[in-house]
Enzyme design. Sequence first.
Site, short mmCIF file in Angstrom:
data_model
loop_
_atom_site.label_atom_id
_atom_site.label_comp_id
_atom_site.label_asym_id
_atom_site.label_seq_id
_atom_site.Cartn_x
_atom_site.Cartn_y
_atom_site.Cartn_z
N CYS A 116 0.81 -1.23 0.00
CA CYS A 116 0.00 0.00 0.00
C CYS A 116 0.84 1.27 0.00
O CYS A 116 0.29 2.37 -0.14
CB CYS A 116 -0.95 0.00 1.19
N HIS A 256 -3.31 7.41 2.90
CA HIS A 256 -3.75 6.13 2.33
C HIS A 256 -5.11 5.75 2.92
O HIS A 256 -5.32 5.84 4.14
CB HIS A 256 -2.70 5.05 2.65
N ASN A 286 -10.21 0.29 -0.08
CA ASN A 286 -8.76 0.37 -0.15
C ASN A 286 -8.29 -0.12 -1.53
O ASN A 286 -8.33 -1.32 -1.81
CB ASN A 286 -8.16 -0.50 0.97
#
Length: 332
Positions: A116, A256, A286
């Site tokens: 990520c 994020h 996500n």
Amino acid sequence: MTTITAAITAVGAYVPEFVLSNQVLETMVDTNDEWITTRTGIKERRLLKEKGKGTSFMAIKAAQDLISKANINPAEIDLVIMATTTADMPVASTGVYVASQIGAVNAFAYDLQAACSSFLYGMSNAAAYIQSGRYKKVLLIGADKMSSIIDYTDRATCIIFGDGAGAVLFEPNYEGLGLQDEYLRSDGIGREYLKIDAGGSILPPSIETVQNRQHYVFQDGKTVFKYAVSGMADVSEKIMERNNLTKDDINWLVAHQANKRIIDATANRMGLDESKVLVNIHRYGNTTSATLPLLLSDFENQLKKGDNLIFAAFGGGFTWGSIYLKWAYNKQ
Ligand code: UT7
């Protein structure tokens, strides 16, 4: 000699049309809209459903969106960095294919994988090439088809992830705008908590690995959550201190989008009001490498030249970090 800084000068994005809502997930696994909303902030996510289309399909669309909006000639792009955790294939670079498909005929390209944090690390890469004076146009794309590695019978992971892509162009700036500072971290302790066991060199794919569902993402959510909350807040606080920034100096937190509670904890530690926190997790979930550029694309209208942006990310590995960037343009 004038100092060269690396500024973001254009943004593009793409998300697939298919929407997977919490209500539909309720019919697939033992979960409910209330649990997902309160624990994660997610209401729906996009999935790339068409057979035969991979991460490159979305990456190309995001890059083409940027190219047409910024009206640039793709032949002038020097380098394409493809931030992704879901390459089209284990071998054959996705970035190279994408570069060719968008007409970046004079560019070289490569993939960058840091879970990520791939896009955040990619920002560091792109900026370094520009600051050195070596290249003038670096296209950084963050794209992931998370649906290709998610087990839709596992409620611990299938409610979180979605597919999407975003792209930014880095160019030299001579007014001091663009990337100011970065603080990037990693720690191999994280490998056990967020991983795909099979399909790599330790455990090549076999009938058994597929039967054991080892080709899907495994996440120990609680442990990752704990590390993510402290990791993202620590680096963001550190970058503020290092650059003598108070909460009033910061215009936007670009974090994020893994869990709304992690974003809130980071903003809290920085002392930021929620009006300064960019959030779109409710719409996309996500999207791994795509969360940061999707935020820039969704909120591009509100970003003003000279604004101070703090980027922060945390991901598998573990990988995490924070970047301080001054926004370089007002959208026309
Ligand atoms: O982007 C890369 C980094 N990844 C992250 O940052 C993700 C970090 N982790 C998280 O965001 C959270 O840990 C999750 C959203 C994955 C899970 O939330 P949580 O608050 O940590 O839940 P939990 O795993 O502690 O589970 C709490 C309860 C459990 O039930 P019991 O044992 O208390 O009875 C779970 O079985 O919630 C249950 N549960 C669910 N219930 C309904 C777990 N998943 C679900 C679900 N729906 N989907």
